[in-house]
Design a protein around this motif. Structure first.
Motif, PDB file in Angstrom:
ATOM      1  N   ALA A  32     -49.351  22.428   4.413  1.00 59.92           N
ATOM      2  CA  ALA A  32     -48.767  23.265   5.458  1.00 59.92           C
ATOM      3  C   ALA A  32     -47.593  22.559   6.118  1.00 59.92           C
ATOM      4  O   ALA A  32     -46.567  23.180   6.412  1.00 59.92           O
ATOM      5  N   SER A  33     -47.720  21.273   6.343  1.00 53.45           N
ATOM      6  CA  SER A  33     -46.640  20.493   6.942  1.00 53.45           C
ATOM      7  C   SER A  33     -45.398  20.539   6.059  1.00 53.45           C
ATOM      8  O   SER A  33     -44.281  20.768   6.538  1.00 53.45           O
ATOM      9  N   ASP A  34     -45.571  20.338   4.754  1.00 55.67           N
ATOM     10  CA  ASP A  34     -44.443  20.411   3.817  1.00 55.67           C
ATOM     11  C   ASP A  34     -43.777  21.785   3.871  1.00 55.67           C
ATOM     12  O   ASP A  34     -42.550  21.904   3.832  1.00 55.67           O
ATOM     13  N   GLY A  40     -37.584  24.576   7.942  1.00 51.01           N
ATOM     14  CA  GLY A  40     -36.678  24.153   8.995  1.00 51.01           C
ATOM     15  C   GLY A  40     -37.236  23.400  10.178  1.00 51.01           C
ATOM     16  O   GLY A  40     -36.477  23.027  11.071  1.00 51.01           O
ATOM     17  N   LEU A  41     -38.540  23.158  10.231  1.00 49.82           N
ATOM     18  CA  LEU A  41     -39.084  22.388  11.347  1.00 49.82           C
ATOM     19  C   LEU A  41     -38.915  20.894  11.063  1.00 49.82           C
ATOM     20  O   LEU A  41     -38.814  20.489   9.906  1.00 49.82           O
ATOM     21  N   ARG A  42     -38.883  20.097  12.100  1.00 50.48           N
ATOM     22  CA  ARG A  42     -38.707  18.644  11.985  1.00 50.48           C
ATOM     23  C   ARG A  42     -40.066  17.963  12.078  1.00 50.48           C
ATOM     24  O   ARG A  42     -40.808  18.174  13.043  1.00 50.48           O
ATOM     25  N   GLU A  54     -41.558  19.709  15.042  1.00 53.07           N
ATOM     26  CA  GLU A  54     -40.745  20.117  16.185  1.00 53.07           C
ATOM     27  C   GLU A  54     -39.847  21.296  15.825  1.00 53.07           C
ATOM     28  O   GLU A  54     -39.258  21.334  14.742  1.00 53.07           O
ATOM     29  N   LEU A  55     -39.750  22.221  16.766  1.00 53.73           N
ATOM     30  CA  LEU A  55     -38.867  23.372  16.654  1.00 53.73           C
ATOM     31  C   LEU A  55     -37.689  23.189  17.605  1.00 53.73           C
ATOM     32  O   LEU A  55     -37.699  22.313  18.468  1.00 53.73           O
ATOM     33  N   MET A  81     -38.099  32.292  15.546  1.00 54.12           N
ATOM     34  CA  MET A  81     -36.839  32.966  15.829  1.00 54.12           C
ATOM     35  C   MET A  81     -35.707  32.207  15.165  1.00 54.12           C
ATOM     36  O   MET A  81     -35.637  30.983  15.268  1.00 54.12           O
ATOM     37  N   VAL A  82     -34.828  32.934  14.475  1.00 58.95           N
ATOM     38  CA  VAL A  82     -33.688  32.339  13.783  1.00 58.95           C
ATOM     39  C   VAL A  82     -32.407  33.058  14.191  1.00 58.95           C
ATOM     40  O   VAL A  82     -32.437  34.209  14.625  1.00 58.95           O
TER      41      VAL A  82
END
Length: 133
Positions: A32-34, A40-42, A54-55, A81-82
Motif C-alpha cells: 500500500a505504501s508503494d 504522489g505521496l511522500r 505526506e500529502l 484532491m489534485v
C-alpha cells in the motif's frame, strides 16, 4: 480579531489549521505504501506494520495493518484532491491502475481509483481558486 487571525502569521496566506493525520487500514503495508508513493505521496517512514506518507499541506496518511479482511469496493473515508483531475486520471490509466470515468458534479469533477486491497479512493478536482493551501 478571531483566534485563527491571532495565531496565523501576517505573511502566511494559508489557513492556520490543517488535518494532521488520516488513518487507513490495509492488508499489506509495504504494498500500500508503494502504491501511495507511486500516485504522489511522500514517504516519511515505513515498516511491515506501519507507514507514514505526506500529502500536500503536511497532512500525513498513516497506513496500519488491518486486523480484518478488507472488502473490495469499500470507499475510503477521505478523498484525494489534485490540480488537474483529467491529466491525473490519464496518467493513472497509462500506468495500468484501475480508474473509473470522470464524473462532473456541481463543485468538483472526480473519478475513483482502486487501491491494492480493492478499496476505492475518490480523486477530486481542486477548487482552491489559486489560494495557497
Amino acid at each position: 480579531m478571531s483566534l485563527p487571525e491571532t495565531i496565523a502569521k501576517q505573511t502566511d496566506a494559508r489557513p492556520p489549521v490543517a488535518i494532521g493525520h488520516v488513518r487507513l487500514y490495509v492488508s499489506n503495508v509495504p504494498e500500500a505504501s508503494d502504491f501511495f508513493v507511486k500516485i504522489g505521496l511522500r514517504l516519511i517512514t515505513q515498516s511491515e506494520q506501519l507507514a507514514v506518507l505526506e500529502l500536500r499541506g503536511g497532512t500525513h496518511l498513516v497506513l496500519r495493518t488491518s486486523l480484518e479482511a478488507i472488502a473490495p469496493g469499500v470507499n475510503v473515508p477521505f478523498d484525494l484532491m489534485v490540480d488537474d483531475v483529467v491529466a491525473t486520471r490519464d496518467t493513472f490509466k497509462k500506468w495500468g491502475l484501475t480508474v473509473s470515468e470522470i464524473e462532473t458534479g456541481r463543485i468538483h469533477s472526480s473519478f475513483t481509483l482502486t487501491g491494492p486491497d480493492g478499496y476505492l479512493l475518490t480523486v477530486t478536482s481542486s477548487h482552491t481558486g489559486g489560494r495557497e493551501v
